[in-house]
Design a protein around this motif. Structure first.
Motif, PDB file in Angstrom:
ATOM      1  N   ASP A 160      35.817 -20.135  -2.917  1.00 19.25           N
ATOM      2  CA  ASP A 160      37.241 -19.293  -2.515  1.00 19.25           C
ATOM      3  C   ASP A 160      36.820 -17.739  -2.265  1.00 19.25           C
ATOM      4  OD1 ASP A 160      38.910 -21.427  -2.699  1.00 19.25           O
ATOM      5  OD2 ASP A 160      38.823 -21.313  -4.773  1.00 19.25           O
ATOM      6  N   PHE A 161      37.355 -17.181  -1.273  1.00 19.45           N
ATOM      7  CA  PHE A 161      37.094 -15.846  -0.944  1.00 19.45           C
ATOM      8  C   PHE A 161      38.568 -15.228  -1.293  1.00 19.45           C
ATOM      9  CE2 PHE A 161      34.215 -18.358   1.227  1.00 19.45           C
ATOM     10  CZ  PHE A 161      33.017 -17.563   1.256  1.00 19.45           C
ATOM     11  N   ILE A 162      38.499 -14.146  -2.296  1.00 22.66           N
ATOM     12  CA  ILE A 162      39.497 -13.573  -3.082  1.00 22.66           C
ATOM     13  C   ILE A 162      39.579 -12.102  -2.810  1.00 22.66           C
ATOM     14  CG2 ILE A 162      41.035 -13.490  -4.925  1.00 22.66           C
ATOM     15  CD1 ILE A 162      39.815 -16.062  -5.836  1.00 22.66           C
ATOM     16  N   GLY A 163      40.619 -11.504  -1.979  1.00 24.08           N
ATOM     17  CA  GLY A 163      40.761 -10.116  -1.879  1.00 24.08           C
ATOM     18  C   GLY A 163      41.217  -9.471  -2.958  1.00 24.08           C
ATOM     19  N   CYS A 164      40.293  -8.267  -3.170  1.00 26.65           N
ATOM     20  CA  CYS A 164      40.750  -7.331  -4.485  1.00 26.65           C
ATOM     21  C   CYS A 164      40.763  -6.032  -4.182  1.00 26.65           C
ATOM     22  CB  CYS A 164      39.628  -7.432  -5.533  1.00 26.65           C
ATOM     23  SG  CYS A 164      39.155  -9.343  -6.020  1.00 26.65           S
ATOM     24  N   VAL A 165      41.816  -5.173  -4.696  1.00 24.97           N
ATOM     25  CA  VAL A 165      41.820  -3.816  -4.718  1.00 24.97           C
ATOM     26  C   VAL A 165      41.231  -3.140  -6.033  1.00 24.97           C
ATOM     27  CG1 VAL A 165      43.330  -2.131  -4.005  1.00 24.97           C
ATOM     28  CG2 VAL A 165      43.531  -4.283  -2.958  1.00 24.97           C
TER      29      VAL A 165
ATOM     30  N   VAL B 133      53.152  -8.673   8.355  1.00 21.52           N
ATOM     31  CA  VAL B 133      52.005  -9.341   7.675  1.00 21.52           C
ATOM     32  C   VAL B 133      52.124  -9.399   6.262  1.00 21.52           C
ATOM     33  CG1 VAL B 133      49.263  -8.992   7.474  1.00 21.52           C
ATOM     34  CG2 VAL B 133      50.578  -8.590   9.670  1.00 21.52           C
ATOM     35  N   TYR B 134      51.825 -10.338   5.593  1.00 24.09           N
ATOM     36  CA  TYR B 134      51.965 -10.529   4.242  1.00 24.09           C
ATOM     37  C   TYR B 134      50.721 -10.872   3.718  1.00 24.09           C
ATOM     38  CZ  TYR B 134      56.870 -11.213   4.936  1.00 24.09           C
ATOM     39  OH  TYR B 134      58.165 -11.066   5.372  1.00 24.09           O
ATOM     40  N   VAL B 135      50.168 -10.160   2.307  1.00 23.15           N
ATOM     41  CA  VAL B 135      48.869 -10.194   1.871  1.00 23.15           C
ATOM     42  C   VAL B 135      49.227 -10.303   0.474  1.00 23.15           C
ATOM     43  CG1 VAL B 135      46.766  -8.564   1.197  1.00 23.15           C
ATOM     44  CG2 VAL B 135      48.106  -8.259   3.525  1.00 23.15           C
ATOM     45  N   THR B 136      48.243 -11.265  -0.104  1.00 23.97           N
ATOM     46  CA  THR B 136      48.143 -11.585  -1.578  1.00 23.97           C
ATOM     47  C   THR B 136      46.871 -11.096  -1.977  1.00 23.97           C
ATOM     48  OG1 THR B 136      49.727 -13.195  -1.336  1.00 23.97           O
ATOM     49  CG2 THR B 136      48.547 -13.342  -3.384  1.00 23.97           C
ATOM     50  N   GLU B 137      46.873 -10.307  -2.877  1.00 27.51           N
ATOM     51  CA  GLU B 137      45.465  -9.877  -3.580  1.00 27.51           C
ATOM     52  C   GLU B 137      45.333  -9.658  -5.033  1.00 27.51           C
ATOM     53  OE1 GLU B 137      45.081  -6.716  -0.843  1.00 27.51           O
ATOM     54  OE2 GLU B 137      46.828  -5.258  -1.879  1.00 27.51           O
ATOM     55  N   VAL B 138      44.281  -9.294  -5.795  1.00 34.15           N
ATOM     56  CA  VAL B 138      44.273  -9.040  -7.261  1.00 34.15           C
ATOM     57  C   VAL B 138      44.003  -7.568  -7.050  1.00 34.15           C
ATOM     58  CG1 VAL B 138      42.695  -9.412  -9.033  1.00 34.15           C
ATOM     59  CG2 VAL B 138      43.040 -11.249  -7.256  1.00 34.15           C
ATOM     60  N   LEU B 139      45.005  -7.021  -8.091  1.00 34.30           N
ATOM     61  CA  LEU B 139      44.852  -5.483  -8.177  1.00 34.30           C
ATOM     62  C   LEU B 139      44.338  -5.382  -9.614  1.00 34.30           C
ATOM     63  CD1 LEU B 139      45.873  -2.730  -7.829  1.00 34.30           C
ATOM     64  CD2 LEU B 139      47.959  -3.247  -9.127  1.00 34.30           C
ATOM     65  N   CYS B 140      42.820  -4.741  -9.411  1.00 33.63           N
ATOM     66  CA  CYS B 140      41.949  -4.714 -10.753  1.00 33.63           C
ATOM     67  C   CYS B 140      42.391  -3.729 -11.661  1.00 33.63           C
ATOM     68  CB  CYS B 140      40.409  -4.690 -10.019  1.00 33.63           C
ATOM     69  SG  CYS B 140      39.899  -5.567  -8.899  1.00 33.63           S
ATOM     70  N   ASP B 141      42.437  -4.223 -12.857  1.00 33.38           N
ATOM     71  CA  ASP B 141      42.460  -3.316 -14.118  1.00 33.38           C
ATOM     72  C   ASP B 141      41.357  -2.791 -14.610  1.00 33.38           C
ATOM     73  OD1 ASP B 141      45.498  -3.572 -13.890  1.00 33.38           O
ATOM     74  OD2 ASP B 141      45.213  -5.338 -15.051  1.00 33.38           O
ATOM     75  N   ARG B 142      40.370  -3.704 -14.735  1.00 30.91           N
ATOM     76  CA  ARG B 142      38.952  -3.574 -15.192  1.00 30.91           C
ATOM     77  C   ARG B 142      37.897  -4.245 -14.276  1.00 30.91           C
ATOM     78  NH1 ARG B 142      39.268  -4.359 -21.367  1.00 30.91           N
ATOM     79  NH2 ARG B 142      37.635  -6.148 -20.989  1.00 30.91           N
TER      80      ARG B 142
ATOM     81  N   GLU C  74      39.227  -8.540 -13.974  1.00 26.04           N
ATOM     82  CA  GLU C  74      40.370  -8.516 -14.595  1.00 26.04           C
ATOM     83  C   GLU C  74      41.424  -7.821 -13.982  1.00 26.04           C
ATOM     84  OE1 GLU C  74      40.432  -8.078 -19.060  1.00 26.04           O
ATOM     85  OE2 GLU C  74      38.253  -8.095 -18.911  1.00 26.04           O
ATOM     86  N   GLY C  75      42.539  -8.377 -13.827  1.00 25.71           N
ATOM     87  CA  GLY C  75      43.666  -7.730 -13.306  1.00 25.71           C
ATOM     88  C   GLY C  75      44.870  -8.795 -13.065  1.00 25.71           C
ATOM     89  N   SER C  76      45.805  -8.427 -11.913  1.00 23.40           N
ATOM     90  CA  SER C  76      46.929  -9.202 -11.683  1.00 23.40           C
ATOM     91  C   SER C  76      47.319  -9.450 -10.174  1.00 23.40           C
ATOM     92  CB  SER C  76      48.291  -8.537 -12.290  1.00 23.40           C
ATOM     93  OG  SER C  76      48.420  -6.976 -11.723  1.00 23.40           O
ATOM     94  N   ILE C  77      47.920 -10.542  -9.786  1.00 26.20           N
ATOM     95  CA  ILE C  77      48.088 -10.669  -8.561  1.00 26.20           C
ATOM     96  C   ILE C  77      49.270  -9.944  -7.929  1.00 26.20           C
ATOM     97  CG2 ILE C  77      48.892 -12.628  -6.755  1.00 26.20           C
ATOM     98  CD1 ILE C  77      47.299 -14.592  -8.501  1.00 26.20           C
ATOM     99  N   GLN C  78      49.029  -9.255  -6.721  1.00 26.96           N
ATOM    100  CA  GLN C  78      50.141  -8.603  -6.182  1.00 26.96           C
ATOM    101  C   GLN C  78      50.283  -9.125  -4.484  1.00 26.96           C
ATOM    102  OE1 GLN C  78      49.419  -4.534  -5.920  1.00 26.96           O
ATOM    103  NE2 GLN C  78      47.956  -4.583  -4.278  1.00 26.96           N
ATOM    104  N   THR C  79      51.619  -8.933  -4.201  1.00 26.15           N
ATOM    105  CA  THR C  79      51.901  -9.442  -2.924  1.00 26.15           C
ATOM    106  C   THR C  79      52.546  -7.958  -2.149  1.00 26.15           C
ATOM    107  OG1 THR C  79      53.959 -10.137  -3.362  1.00 26.15           O
ATOM    108  CG2 THR C  79      52.287 -11.750  -3.250  1.00 26.15           C
TER     109      THR C  79
END
Length: 155
Positions: A48-53, A91-100, A75-80
């Protein structure tokens, strides 16, 4: 409610660090995370190719020490979020917002480790306890308790 994500995967390309107008570091990247099963007929692993910020120190750390193929734990949370595209459509984007973020290994380290081992690749963090330590030593000096099943409310 809980919104928590833990991922381990390989970076699909080198990190490109950007700065906001307030000079805050940020980067967007994609992690290729292997699936636990191999549904393809050839037996090739799928991912799976998962976008992160990442922001601030996490973004700086990745830009300085990680490169394409590096194994990274996030480690983080999903944000849209959404924005208006060049064609005027939403355009809708779902990605992982990185805490660590943590750099676990690189492609070159993995290749040299697998050359020295007969059973698959094993990556251990550069800091912290070894995964091969005997954890029973932590509990060997603890006095034992004699509890009967009548004392347990849920038995």
């Amino acid at each position: 409610m809980i919104n928590s994500v833990v991922l381990v995967g390989r970076l699909t390309k080198d990190i490109e660090l950007r700065k906001t107008s307030n000079n805050i570091s940020t980067c967007s990247f994609t992690l290729a995370c292997d699936k636990r099963f191999k549904p393809t007929q050839e037996g090739a692993p799928t991912a799976d190719f998962i976008g992160c910020v990442a922001w601030r120190q996490s973004a700086d750390f990745l830009a300085n020490y990680a490169s394409k193929g590096s194994i990274v734990a996030v480690e983080g949370s999903i944000q849209t979020r959404n924005y208006e595209g060049q064609d005027g459509k939403r355009v809708y984007v779902t990605e992982v917002l990185c805490d660590r973020v943590r750099l676990i290994g690189s492609r070159s380290a993995g290749q040299s480790a697998s050359a020295n081992q007969t059973s698959g690749q094993t990556f251990t963090p550069s800091a912290g306890p070894s995964f091969n330590e005997n954890v029973e030593d932590d509990f060997s000096n603890t006095p034992s308790l004699d509890i009967s099943s009548d004392d347990l409310p849920f038995y």
